[in-house]
Design a protein around this motif. Structure first.
Motif, mmCIF file in Angstrom:
data_model
loop_
_atom_site.group_PDB
_atom_site.id
_atom_site.type_symbol
_atom_site.label_atom_id
_atom_site.label_comp_id
_atom_site.label_asym_id
_atom_site.label_seq_id
_atom_site.Cartn_x
_atom_site.Cartn_y
_atom_site.Cartn_z
ATOM 1 N N ARG A 290 -7.818 17.821 -13.679
ATOM 2 C CA ARG A 290 -8.944 17.069 -14.244
ATOM 3 C C ARG A 290 -8.438 15.929 -15.125
ATOM 4 O O ARG A 290 -9.020 14.848 -15.157
ATOM 5 N N THR A 291 -7.340 16.171 -15.828
ATOM 6 C CA THR A 291 -6.683 15.126 -16.609
ATOM 7 C C THR A 291 -5.186 15.244 -16.382
ATOM 8 O O THR A 291 -4.665 16.339 -16.162
ATOM 9 N N GLY A 292 -4.496 14.127 -16.460
ATOM 10 C CA GLY A 292 -3.047 14.159 -16.329
ATOM 11 C C GLY A 292 -2.579 13.858 -14.918
ATOM 12 O O GLY A 292 -3.365 13.690 -13.986
ATOM 13 N N PRO A 293 -1.248 13.803 -14.726
ATOM 14 C CA PRO A 293 -0.668 13.431 -13.431
ATOM 15 C C PRO A 293 -0.686 14.585 -12.441
ATOM 16 O O PRO A 293 -1.018 15.722 -12.773
ATOM 17 N N THR A 294 -0.293 14.274 -11.208
ATOM 18 C CA THR A 294 -0.219 15.269 -10.146
ATOM 19 C C THR A 294 0.641 16.457 -10.572
ATOM 20 O O THR A 294 1.675 16.294 -11.224
ATOM 21 N N ALA A 295 0.208 17.653 -10.198
ATOM 22 C CA ALA A 295 0.916 18.867 -10.607
ATOM 23 C C ALA A 295 1.109 19.791 -9.410
ATOM 24 O O ALA A 295 0.285 19.832 -8.500
ATOM 25 N N ALA A 296 2.220 20.527 -9.419
ATOM 26 C CA ALA A 296 2.495 21.526 -8.384
ATOM 27 C C ALA A 296 1.553 22.709 -8.572
ATOM 28 O O ALA A 296 1.202 23.076 -9.689
ATOM 29 N N PHE A 297 1.118 23.310 -7.446
ATOM 30 C CA PHE A 297 0.282 24.494 -7.544
ATOM 31 C C PHE A 297 0.813 25.615 -6.664
ATOM 32 O O PHE A 297 1.608 25.414 -5.745
ATOM 33 N N VAL A 298 0.349 26.821 -6.976
ATOM 34 C CA VAL A 298 0.618 28.014 -6.183
ATOM 35 C C VAL A 298 -0.711 28.709 -5.931
ATOM 36 O O VAL A 298 -1.543 28.808 -6.847
ATOM 37 N N TRP A 299 -0.914 29.159 -4.698
ATOM 38 C CA TRP A 299 -2.099 29.954 -4.372
ATOM 39 C C TRP A 299 -1.655 31.323 -3.886
ATOM 40 O O TRP A 299 -0.750 31.426 -3.046
ATOM 41 N N THR A 300 -2.273 32.363 -4.428
ATOM 42 C CA THR A 300 -2.038 33.717 -3.944
ATOM 43 C C THR A 300 -3.391 34.387 -3.743
ATOM 44 O O THR A 300 -4.399 33.988 -4.352
ATOM 45 N N GLU A 301 -3.424 35.387 -2.909
ATOM 46 C CA GLU A 301 -4.684 36.063 -2.627
ATOM 47 C C GLU A 301 -5.237 36.742 -3.882
ATOM 48 O O GLU A 301 -6.451 36.869 -4.031
ATOM 49 N N ARG A 302 -4.371 37.146 -4.770
ATOM 50 C CA ARG A 302 -4.841 37.846 -5.961
ATOM 51 C C ARG A 302 -5.360 36.894 -7.031
ATOM 52 O O ARG A 302 -6.443 37.083 -7.590
ATOM 53 N N HIS A 303 -4.602 35.841 -7.313
ATOM 54 C CA HIS A 303 -4.950 34.957 -8.431
ATOM 55 C C HIS A 303 -5.634 33.670 -8.001
ATOM 56 O O HIS A 303 -6.095 32.909 -8.848
ATOM 57 N N GLY A 304 -5.694 33.388 -6.711
ATOM 58 C CA GLY A 304 -6.259 32.111 -6.295
ATOM 59 C C GLY A 304 -5.298 30.976 -6.603
ATOM 60 O O GLY A 304 -4.085 31.152 -6.649
ATOM 61 N N LEU A 305 -5.862 29.786 -6.827
ATOM 62 C CA LEU A 305 -5.043 28.589 -7.035
ATOM 63 C C LEU A 305 -4.814 28.358 -8.524
ATOM 64 O O LEU A 305 -5.752 28.396 -9.321
ATOM 65 N N GLN A 306 -3.558 28.134 -8.904
ATOM 66 C CA GLN A 306 -3.208 27.857 -10.288
ATOM 67 C C GLN A 306 -1.991 26.928 -10.302
ATOM 68 O O GLN A 306 -1.293 26.792 -9.300
ATOM 69 N N THR A 307 -1.753 26.295 -11.440
ATOM 70 C CA THR A 307 -0.579 25.435 -11.525
ATOM 71 C C THR A 307 0.678 26.296 -11.416
ATOM 72 O O THR A 307 0.690 27.471 -11.804
ATOM 73 N N LEU A 308 1.739 25.691 -10.893
ATOM 74 C CA LEU A 308 3.007 26.413 -10.795
ATOM 75 C C LEU A 308 3.498 26.807 -12.180
ATOM 76 O O LEU A 308 4.086 27.882 -12.366
#
Length: 583
Positions: A290-308
């Protein structure tokens, strides 16, 4: 399987320790060459080999590089190859890398096998510009794109070592195939994209070929384009990006069992999934917060999508000073997870990185929940639902330890619980009615304690039916009443009719009086009688204006000294218009 980013580096992951040893999570910067930038693209299944592109002295475009057991390998001298510009993917066994280089014929797809470099060639008839994007797990099959004749679309190509190349076409002519981008480790399934020919024509439609049979993957709801970026080991999971209503690019995950799903975003309505683990359970990529530069993410079935960065924090890995911009590949061999990508190190320099984490947080011999006990000796490492039993653990990362969290698994830092039933508003199905049992008999997500229709999941329909029944009951009662007399037939019953002798056909007000009756009943003899006549409102339809319903009709000649004589109050629109004057 590799993330496809022009000019990327190779990184490497240290060899896994013996099975009895714990996998201690860490994040490290991957070393590069003395000159130029370095980028990481892909990593082998066990994390021991990574490939990409590195700056090379005297080569402005850089060159392919590979790390094996933590050491950077130099490219062998290859006759006919001027430069190997980039390595885009490495096989699951780490034996083979593919990418593109500059040969005597032009830009050419390249395969790096051990100490040998193999030029893969291009489809005949083009300008010679081919690229290999991915390679099978044993390094035998590569997929990519070549160059077609002038003004013709580029052909998608499958190279098989020792057997030559073949062009990918749609036997049903539904799409014009443009790229083959990823291949499964077992070599039986590959994916790419093309332009849809059939109405409506769409630019960018993902296809999947398994055992020679091609299928088109579905679009996201409201979208008209998808592009794959990676595929898991057995070809059952495909990840990439697509568009949907109001979102330019969103990461997607497609499975043979569940179809296509959008993975969400970091708040900026833009993201791409570029890598997937062997079993399809972990997806990595990059997105715009929502704010700031592009960031790496990780998606898992348990936690969904979150920043690395948040994902690493769950394992106690500090990222202070780092900005992790993109995650380009992930490998999970069942014991350790390896993630590679690119970002800015604490000195603000663009560098590749590598993170190693345990695959299972409870069977690796490491103190993952940080309670002082190694997990092999920790009976409460995780309970039956997968949450940590450590007193200090905070699985939903809301700052409240699990032991005191009134919404386990759902972030609610304020712990608000206005009905004091022990459940926070964030997870309470009746936030303002105490119901610690959370019973929801009809399964409409509204607890029985506050559900007006606890046995009917369609509350709006149930309310509508109740309202209809009430109206029909009232109508039935009304129809059953005895007839109430209305002597003058003006629609107002005699008991409430203020003017019971209204002439037939006259319009009446709510009191049952016609305009003539209303004006005629106004006494002029009382003080302010004239003003009362001219300001009375028949029908109460002019509450904010000066009424014009009645007017005083004076006699032609004045008979009384006070000037009133036989004056009467009459309807304004019925008054006989005649001129008179005072004498």
């Amino acid at each position: 399987m590799a993330a496809r980013i022009a000019g990327l580096i190779v990184a490497m992951i240290f060899p896994a320790a013996a099975v009895a040893d714990p996998v201690e999570p860490f994040l490290m910067e991957l070393p590069g060459t003395a000159s130029g930038a370095s980028y990481v693209n892909d990593v082998s299944a066990d994390g021991s080999v990574a490939v990409g592109a590195c700056g090379i002295a005297g080569n402005a475009t850089g060159g392919a590089c590979r790390w094996v057991q933590g050491e950077l390998e130099e490219l062998p001298d290859v006759p006919g190859l001027r430069a190997f510009d980039r390595a885009l993917a490495v096989s699951a066994d780490g034996s083979t890398a593919v990418g593109s280089g500059q040969s005597e014929d032009g830009n050419e797809a390249v395969m790096w096998v051990g100490d040998e470099i193999v030029l893969l060639g291009d489809w005949p008839g083009g300008s010679f510009a081919s690229v290999a994007y991915d390679v099978s797990g044993d390094g035998r099959i590569a997929v990519g794109v070549g160059s077609g004749p002038f003004s013709a679309p580029p052909p998608a190509i499958i190279w098989t070592r020792g057997e030559g190349m073949e062009r990918v076409v749609d036997p049903q002519s539904r799409i014009e195939v443009l790229r083959a981008l990823a291949i499964s480790a077992d070599g039986f399934t590959y994916v790419g994209y093309g332009n849809q020919r059939n109405p409506p024509p769409l630019r960018g439609r993902t296809y999947r070929v398994k055992d020679g049979a091609m299928e088109l993957l579905p679009l996201l709801p409201g979208g008209n384009v998808t592009q794959p970026r990676d595929i898991n080991a057995d070809g059952s999971v495909v990840v990439g990006w697509g568009n949907s209503v109001g979102i330019h690019r969103t990461p997607f995950r497609w499975t043979t069992d569940g179809g296509i799903e959008a993975l969400g975003d970091l708040g900026g309505r833009y993201g791409e999934a570029v890598g997937v683990s062997q079993d399809g359970g972990i997806v990595v990529g990059h997105g715009i917060p929502r704010t700031g530069p592009t960031a790496a993410f990780v998606w898992t079935e348990r936690h969904g999508l979150q920043t690395l960065a948040d994902y690493l924090a769950d394992f106690g890995v500090p990222t202070v000073g780092w900005h992790l911009s993109s995650a380009t590949a992930v490998a999970d061999n069942g014991r350790q997870v390896t993630i590679v990508g690119n970002g800015l190190n604490p000195e603000g320099e663009g560098k590749p990185f590598m993170a190693v984490l345990p695959s299972s947080p409870c069977d690796d011999g490491y103190d993952n929940d940080r309670d002082g006990l190694t997990d092999l000796d920790d009976p409460d490492c995780r309970d039956a639902d997968g949450r940590s039993e450590s007193p200090t653990a905070d699985d939903d990362r809301d700052g409240v330890p699990n032991e005191y969290d009134n919404c386990l698994g759902l972030s609610n830092p304020d712990q608000s619980d206005p009905d004091s039933d022990g459940l926070g508003n964030a997870c309470d199905n009746c936030a303002y009615n105490p119901n610690p049992d959370q019973i929801d008999a009809d399964g409409d997500t509204l607890g029985d304690a506050c559900d007006p229709f606890p046995d009917d999941p369609e509350n709006e329909l149930a309310q509508c039916e109740l309202d209809l029944d009430t109206i029909l009951d009232g109508l039935e009662v009304c129809l059953a009443r005895p007839e109430i007399p209305d002597g003058d037939g003006d629609g107002e019953a005699d008991p409430t009719d203020a003017c019971p002798e209204t002439a037939a056909g006259e319009e009446v007000d709510d009191a049952g009086c016609s305009l003539s009756q209303f004006c005629g009943d106004i006494p002029l003899e009382v003080p302010q009688g004239y003003k009362l006549c001219t300001h009375s409102d028949w029908g109460n339809d002019e509450p904010l204006a000066t009424p014009r319903d009645c007017e005083v009709e004076r006699p032609r000649y004045r008979h009384r000294r006070d000037g009133r004589g036989d004056a009467t109050c009459v309807p304004r629109d019925q008054r006989e218009r005649r001129r008179w004057r005072w004498k």
